[in-house]
Design a protein around this motif. Sequence first.
Motif, PDB file in Angstrom:
ATOM      1  N   ARG A  42      69.983  12.276 -64.613  1.00  0.00           N
ATOM      2  CA  ARG A  42      69.706  12.826 -65.940  1.00  0.00           C
ATOM      3  C   ARG A  42      70.901  13.679 -66.348  1.00  0.00           C
ATOM      4  O   ARG A  42      71.508  14.332 -65.517  1.00  0.00           O
ATOM      5  CB  ARG A  42      68.450  13.701 -65.843  1.00  0.00           C
ATOM      6  N   ILE A  43      71.238  13.678 -67.643  1.00  0.00           N
ATOM      7  CA  ILE A  43      72.355  14.471 -68.148  1.00  0.00           C
ATOM      8  C   ILE A  43      71.789  15.491 -69.131  1.00  0.00           C
ATOM      9  O   ILE A  43      71.028  15.126 -70.035  1.00  0.00           O
ATOM     10  CB  ILE A  43      73.385  13.586 -68.877  1.00  0.00           C
ATOM     11  N   GLU A  44      72.156  16.750 -68.958  1.00  0.00           N
ATOM     12  CA  GLU A  44      71.711  17.789 -69.882  1.00  0.00           C
ATOM     13  C   GLU A  44      72.914  18.574 -70.376  1.00  0.00           C
ATOM     14  O   GLU A  44      73.695  19.081 -69.590  1.00  0.00           O
ATOM     15  CB  GLU A  44      70.735  18.739 -69.198  1.00  0.00           C
ATOM     16  N   ILE A  45      73.054  18.645 -71.693  1.00  0.00           N
ATOM     17  CA  ILE A  45      74.127  19.414 -72.313  1.00  0.00           C
ATOM     18  C   ILE A  45      73.440  20.516 -73.115  1.00  0.00           C
ATOM     19  O   ILE A  45      72.806  20.236 -74.143  1.00  0.00           O
ATOM     20  CB  ILE A  45      75.012  18.530 -73.209  1.00  0.00           C
ATOM     21  N   ARG A  46      73.520  21.743 -72.622  1.00  0.00           N
ATOM     22  CA  ARG A  46      72.816  22.877 -73.244  1.00  0.00           C
ATOM     23  C   ARG A  46      73.191  23.011 -74.708  1.00  0.00           C
ATOM     24  O   ARG A  46      74.355  22.935 -75.078  1.00  0.00           O
ATOM     25  CB  ARG A  46      73.139  24.190 -72.519  1.00  0.00           C
ATOM     26  N   GLY A  47      72.179  23.204 -75.552  1.00  0.00           N
ATOM     27  CA  GLY A  47      72.402  23.364 -76.979  1.00  0.00           C
ATOM     28  C   GLY A  47      72.571  22.050 -77.721  1.00  0.00           C
ATOM     29  O   GLY A  47      72.582  22.026 -78.946  1.00  0.00           O
ATOM     30  N   PHE A  48      72.706  20.952 -77.001  1.00  0.00           N
ATOM     31  CA  PHE A  48      72.896  19.644 -77.639  1.00  0.00           C
ATOM     32  C   PHE A  48      71.708  18.734 -77.369  1.00  0.00           C
ATOM     33  O   PHE A  48      71.057  18.271 -78.284  1.00  0.00           O
ATOM     34  CB  PHE A  48      74.197  18.990 -77.159  1.00  0.00           C
ATOM     35  N   GLY A  49      71.435  18.463 -76.099  1.00  0.00           N
ATOM     36  CA  GLY A  49      70.309  17.611 -75.763  1.00  0.00           C
ATOM     37  C   GLY A  49      70.443  17.047 -74.368  1.00  0.00           C
ATOM     38  O   GLY A  49      71.330  17.430 -73.599  1.00  0.00           O
ATOM     39  N   SER A  50      69.547  16.132 -74.047  1.00  0.00           N
ATOM     40  CA  SER A  50      69.573  15.531 -72.721  1.00  0.00           C
ATOM     41  C   SER A  50      69.438  14.013 -72.823  1.00  0.00           C
ATOM     42  O   SER A  50      68.830  13.488 -73.750  1.00  0.00           O
ATOM     43  CB  SER A  50      68.453  16.103 -71.852  1.00  0.00           C
ATOM     44  N   PHE A  51      70.044  13.363 -71.865  1.00  0.00           N
ATOM     45  CA  PHE A  51      69.965  11.912 -71.743  1.00  0.00           C
ATOM     46  C   PHE A  51      69.207  11.613 -70.457  1.00  0.00           C
ATOM     47  O   PHE A  51      69.484  12.205 -69.417  1.00  0.00           O
ATOM     48  CB  PHE A  51      71.360  11.289 -71.634  1.00  0.00           C
ATOM     49  N   ALA A  52      68.255  10.714 -70.533  1.00  0.00           N
ATOM     50  CA  ALA A  52      67.494  10.313 -69.359  1.00  0.00           C
ATOM     51  C   ALA A  52      67.252   8.812 -69.456  1.00  0.00           C
ATOM     52  O   ALA A  52      67.596   8.173 -70.461  1.00  0.00           O
ATOM     53  CB  ALA A  52      66.177  11.073 -69.293  1.00  0.00           C
ATOM     54  N   LEU A  53      66.661   8.271 -68.418  1.00  0.00           N
ATOM     55  CA  LEU A  53      66.336   6.847 -68.411  1.00  0.00           C
ATOM     56  C   LEU A  53      64.837   6.674 -68.587  1.00  0.00           C
ATOM     57  O   LEU A  53      64.052   7.374 -67.965  1.00  0.00           O
ATOM     58  CB  LEU A  53      66.770   6.198 -67.099  1.00  0.00           C
ATOM     59  N   ASN A  54      64.456   5.766 -69.463  1.00  0.00           N
ATOM     60  CA  ASN A  54      63.063   5.368 -69.603  1.00  0.00           C
ATOM     61  C   ASN A  54      62.902   4.002 -68.974  1.00  0.00           C
ATOM     62  O   ASN A  54      63.776   3.141 -69.108  1.00  0.00           O
ATOM     63  CB  ASN A  54      62.640   5.302 -71.074  1.00  0.00           C
ATOM     64  N   ARG A  55      61.793   3.806 -68.300  1.00  0.00           N
ATOM     65  CA  ARG A  55      61.505   2.527 -67.665  1.00  0.00           C
ATOM     66  C   ARG A  55      60.605   1.712 -68.594  1.00  0.00           C
ATOM     67  O   ARG A  55      59.591   2.210 -69.068  1.00  0.00           O
ATOM     68  CB  ARG A  55      60.789   2.757 -66.339  1.00  0.00           C
ATOM     69  N   ARG A  56      61.020   0.503 -68.871  1.00  0.00           N
ATOM     70  CA  ARG A  56      60.181  -0.418 -69.634  1.00  0.00           C
ATOM     71  C   ARG A  56      59.631  -1.440 -68.643  1.00  0.00           C
ATOM     72  O   ARG A  56      60.397  -2.177 -68.019  1.00  0.00           O
ATOM     73  CB  ARG A  56      60.981  -1.119 -70.728  1.00  0.00           C
ATOM     74  N   PRO A  57      58.327  -1.476 -68.490  1.00  0.00           N
ATOM     75  CA  PRO A  57      57.739  -2.374 -67.491  1.00  0.00           C
ATOM     76  C   PRO A  57      57.920  -3.848 -67.866  1.00  0.00           C
ATOM     77  O   PRO A  57      58.163  -4.170 -69.038  1.00  0.00           O
ATOM     78  CB  PRO A  57      56.257  -1.988 -67.492  1.00  0.00           C
ATOM     79  N   PRO A  58      57.793  -4.734 -66.875  1.00  0.00           N
ATOM     80  CA  PRO A  58      57.895  -6.172 -67.189  1.00  0.00           C
ATOM     81  C   PRO A  58      56.741  -6.565 -68.111  1.00  0.00           C
ATOM     82  O   PRO A  58      55.666  -5.961 -68.089  1.00  0.00           O
ATOM     83  CB  PRO A  58      57.780  -6.854 -65.825  1.00  0.00           C
TER      84      PRO A  58
END
Length: 108
Positions: A42-58
């Motif tokens: 996960r990537i977090e940039i304070r004051g800007f936002g965060s990037f994470a991964l979402n899982r899409r099931p089959p």
Amino acid sequence: MTKSELIARLAERYPQLIAKDADFAVNTILDAMSKALADGHRIEIRGFGSFALNRRPPRVGRNPKSGEKVMVPEKRVPHFKAGKELRERVDAQASGSAASLAGAAALE
């Protein structure tokens, strides 16, 4: 804003950087972020936002051309969540623009 616009702004804001150095800096940051997400971090940039991964099931999908059922495999997709400070800045800009438009309309 595009990547090339970001590079141009960096080079303009920091005159000691030539465009080639700004390009290298932007590419290095984006590559590091891409690699971190690909590794499942996960990537977090304070004051800007965060990037994470979402899982899409089959799931079962359909081929639009033939209509036959097709199995769509599981996917991991990047997801961005804006931070509080960014949301507030964007909202302040939007409400400021809306207020100025309303004021201009009232003057007419």
